[in-house]
Design an enzyme around this catalytic site. Structure first.
Site, PDB file in Angstrom:
ATOM      1  N   ARG A 256       0.826  -1.220   0.000  1.00 58.09           N
ATOM      2  CA  ARG A 256       0.000   0.000   0.000  1.00 58.09           C
ATOM      3  C   ARG A 256       0.858   1.266   0.000  1.00 58.09           C
ATOM      4  NH1 ARG A 256      -3.437  -3.360   3.749  1.00 58.09           N
ATOM      5  NH2 ARG A 256      -1.578  -3.257   5.022  1.00 58.09           N
ATOM      6  N   ILE A 257       1.852   1.303   0.918  1.00 54.92           N
ATOM      7  CA  ILE A 257       2.635   2.531   1.069  1.00 54.92           C
ATOM      8  C   ILE A 257       3.712   2.641  -0.009  1.00 54.92           C
ATOM      9  CG2 ILE A 257       4.101   3.861   2.645  1.00 54.92           C
ATOM     10  CD1 ILE A 257       2.591   2.497   4.984  1.00 54.92           C
TER      11      ILE A 257
ATOM     12  N   ARG B 298       9.772  -0.181  10.118  1.00 54.60           N
ATOM     13  CA  ARG B 298       9.986  -0.668  11.477  1.00 54.60           C
ATOM     14  C   ARG B 298      11.486  -0.724  11.736  1.00 54.60           C
ATOM     15  NH1 ARG B 298       5.663   0.616  12.312  1.00 54.60           N
ATOM     16  NH2 ARG B 298       3.830  -0.563  12.977  1.00 54.60           N
TER      17      ARG B 298
ATOM     18  N   GLU C 219      13.567   2.245  19.939  1.00 51.09           N
ATOM     19  CA  GLU C 219      12.738   3.411  20.247  1.00 51.09           C
ATOM     20  C   GLU C 219      11.786   3.054  21.377  1.00 51.09           C
ATOM     21  OE1 GLU C 219      10.927   3.422  16.167  1.00 51.09           O
ATOM     22  OE2 GLU C 219       9.014   3.416  17.244  1.00 51.09           O
TER      23      GLU C 219
ATOM     24  N   HIS D 206       8.969   8.460  15.073  1.00 49.85           N
ATOM     25  CA  HIS D 206       7.879   7.550  14.665  1.00 49.85           C
ATOM     26  C   HIS D 206       6.562   8.332  14.511  1.00 49.85           C
ATOM     27  CE1 HIS D 206       6.459   3.104  14.763  1.00 49.85           C
ATOM     28  NE2 HIS D 206       5.704   3.838  13.941  1.00 49.85           N
TER      29      HIS D 206
HETATM   30  P1  NAD Z   1       1.712  -3.855   2.930  1.00 46.46           P
HETATM   31  O1  NAD Z   1       1.471  -5.147   3.610  1.00 46.46           O
HETATM   32  O2  NAD Z   1       0.627  -3.260   2.091  1.00 46.46           O
HETATM   33  O3  NAD Z   1       3.022  -3.982   1.984  1.00 46.46           O
HETATM   34  C1  NAD Z   1       4.171  -4.688   2.338  1.00 46.46           C
HETATM   35  C2  NAD Z   1       4.806  -5.241   1.051  1.00 46.46           C
HETATM   36  O4  NAD Z   1       6.000  -5.926   1.422  1.00 46.46           O
HETATM   37  C3  NAD Z   1       3.914  -6.247   0.320  1.00 46.46           C
HETATM   38  O5  NAD Z   1       3.780  -5.880  -1.040  1.00 46.46           O
HETATM   39  C4  NAD Z   1       4.639  -7.590   0.472  1.00 46.46           C
HETATM   40  O6  NAD Z   1       4.521  -8.417  -0.680  1.00 46.46           O
HETATM   41  C5  NAD Z   1       6.086  -7.146   0.666  1.00 46.46           C
HETATM   42  N1  NAD Z   1       6.875  -8.132   1.411  1.00 46.46           N
HETATM   43  C6  NAD Z   1       6.495  -8.842   2.505  1.00 46.46           C
HETATM   44  N2  NAD Z   1       7.512  -9.641   2.920  1.00 46.46           N
HETATM   45  C7  NAD Z   1       8.542  -9.420   2.063  1.00 46.46           C
HETATM   46  C8  NAD Z   1       9.869  -9.943   1.972  1.00 46.46           C
HETATM   47  N3  NAD Z   1      10.327 -10.863   2.839  1.00 46.46           N
HETATM   48  N4  NAD Z   1      10.669  -9.479   0.984  1.00 46.46           N
HETATM   49  C9  NAD Z   1      10.201  -8.556   0.091  1.00 46.46           C
HETATM   50  N5  NAD Z   1       8.961  -8.048   0.107  1.00 46.46           N
HETATM   51  C10 NAD Z   1       8.142  -8.470   1.102  1.00 46.46           C
HETATM   52  O7  NAD Z   1       2.163  -2.845   4.060  1.00 46.46           O
HETATM   53  P2  NAD Z   1       2.062  -1.246   4.042  1.00 46.46           P
HETATM   54  O8  NAD Z   1       0.698  -0.828   4.471  1.00 46.46           O
HETATM   55  O9  NAD Z   1       2.619  -0.747   2.760  1.00 46.46           O
HETATM   56  O10 NAD Z   1       3.046  -0.879   5.245  1.00 46.46           O
HETATM   57  C11 NAD Z   1       4.427  -1.193   5.191  1.00 46.46           C
HETATM   58  C12 NAD Z   1       5.012  -1.019   6.571  1.00 46.46           C
HETATM   59  O11 NAD Z   1       4.981   0.372   6.941  1.00 46.46           O
HETATM   60  C13 NAD Z   1       4.186  -1.675   7.696  1.00 46.46           C
HETATM   61  O12 NAD Z   1       4.502  -3.017   7.845  1.00 46.46           O
HETATM   62  C14 NAD Z   1       4.571  -0.878   8.911  1.00 46.46           C
HETATM   63  O13 NAD Z   1       5.652  -1.515   9.551  1.00 46.46           O
HETATM   64  C15 NAD Z   1       5.069   0.444   8.342  1.00 46.46           C
HETATM   65  N6  NAD Z   1       4.276   1.592   8.821  1.00 46.46           N
HETATM   66  C16 NAD Z   1       4.941   2.591   9.451  1.00 46.46           C
HETATM   67  C17 NAD Z   1       4.259   3.709   9.917  1.00 46.46           C
HETATM   68  C18 NAD Z   1       4.987   4.862  10.588  1.00 46.46           C
HETATM   69  O14 NAD Z   1       4.334   5.692  11.222  1.00 46.46           O
HETATM   70  N7  NAD Z   1       6.292   4.957  10.462  1.00 46.46           N
HETATM   71  C19 NAD Z   1       2.871   3.781   9.745  1.00 46.46           C
HETATM   72  C20 NAD Z   1       2.208   2.737   9.081  1.00 46.46           C
HETATM   73  C21 NAD Z   1       2.925   1.645   8.621  1.00 46.46           C
END
Ligand code: NAD
Length: 306
Positions: free
Chosen positions: A153-154, A233, A262, A280
């Site tokens: 998603r992100i 993370r 953190e 964060h």
């Molecule tokens: P998501 O699940 O939509 O996307 C994660 C992607 O990573 C997926 O496309 C998946 O196929 C891929 N993936 C999973 N395991 C993998 C691996 N071993 N090797 C390669 N690719 C792999 O998640 P998202 O909504 O995009 O969020 C990503 C991360 O952002 C979250 O897991 C969270 O830790 C982090 N996040 C941080 C904040 C912040 O405030 N800093 C806020 C929200 C989310």
């Protein structure tokens, strides 16, 4: 509906959705309520639903609610909820996984621009009394190769937001989209992503497989002077190896919204002048927090009304 805790001055958003649907709301003390208080509130109110932000929802609290239908996390992660106890009660556990996609991708792009244009480092210098316009260290964003690890998603939004800059985009995901990556983005493996990118952006989830995705070995593959951005993370990066790569090369800089350890990350790392850090907060904006609260309450109503 029992709201165990709330991080905001007044839970008016939750109240209007829950009470608007004809349910009543019992509210625990602000910020992570003590367990005993939550169990007591559960005993008194016998809620159909529990909403929690930071407070732990443990088995004793869940067991005190014979009619429980849903435990709603006001956020993404579910580690403060005893999911096995909820399942044993027949209650669903839900979250809001996508309320801050815009904010986190904006944050990644913002960090990239702050580094490329020296915004943070020049700001520190100017405030320190130095007015030195030597700009040799600055980069043209269009000429950069940007590598995005994790095309979920992100990651997708960060990639889309970088496209108009004209940078070359490399993308790595273990589970690539079935129709391939969008035009203008090149799917690569992790090794190529690290060795060809001027900027590596981490959008991977933290799993046993991705822990220390960035370690001493992967850092050695990175381009001299390159930037690592972590908005996912802290556990994706080995802190000691990162500090070493900043001090001895090849890494030029790191931009970190998340750090292992953190809220008390290693001072040597965070204090390094090549590091830009935020506490964060990539998820946060007035809009994202309101959306999170409203959608959490709506999810509760949706489940309770079948
Ligand atoms: P998501 O699940 O939509 O996307 C994660 C992607 O990573 C997926 O496309 C998946 O196929 C891929 N993936 C999973 N395991 C993998 C691996 N071993 N090797 C390669 N690719 C792999 O998640 P998202 O909504 O995009 O969020 C990503 C991360 O952002 C979250 O897991 C969270 O830790 C982090 N996040 C941080 C904040 C912040 O405030 N800093 C806020 C929200 C989310």
């Amino acid at each position: 509906v029992l709201l165990t805790d709330y991080a905001w001055p007044d839970p008016e958003v939750e109240r209007s959705v829950i009470e608007g649907a004809g349910f009543s709301l019992a509210i625990g003390p602000a910020k992570a309520s003590p367990q005993a208080a939550i169990v007591e509130l559960a005993r008194q109110n016998r809620p159909l639903a529990i909403m929690t932000c930071w407070a732990e929802v443990t088995a004793p609290a869940i067991e005190a609610c014979p009619d429980l239908k849903i435990v709603q996390r006001i956020g993404v992660g579910l580690d403060n909820i005893d999911r096995a106890a909820a399942a044993a009660r027949g209650a669903v556990v839900t979250n809001v996984p996508d309320y801050c996609v815009e904010e986190v991708s904006d944050h990644a792009v913002g960090m990239l621009l702050a580094w490329a244009r020296g915004i943070v480092s020049f700001d520190r210098e100017v405030k320190g009394g130095q007015w030195d316009a030597a700009g040799a260290r600055l980069r043209r964003v269009r000429d950069l190769t940007v590598g995005i690890a994790g095309f979920g998603r992100i990651g997708r939004r960060t990639a889309a937001k970088m496209q108009p800059f004209g940078s070359r985009l490399l993308v790595y995901d273990k589970y690539p989209p079935s129709g391939g990556f969008p035009e203008g983005m090149t799917g690569v493996d992790a090794k190529r992503l690290l060795s060809e990118s001027d900027v590596v952006v981490l959008h991977l989830p933290l799993t046993p497989e991705t822990r220390n995705f960035i370690d001493a070995r992967s850092l050695q593959r990175m381009k001299p002077g390159s930037l690592l951005i972590n908005v996912s993370r802290g556990g994706l990066v080995d802190n000691d190896a990162l500090l070493q790569a900043l001090e001895k090369g090849p890494l030029g800089a790191a931009a970190l919204d998340v750090v292992e350890g953190e809220p008390n990350p290693p001072r040597a790392l965070i204090g390094n002048p090549k590091v830009i850090a935020t506490p964060h907060i990539a998820f946060a904006s007035t809009a994202s927090v309101l959306e999170l609260r409203r959608r959490s309450a709506e999810e509760v109503v949706r489940v309770l009304t079948g």
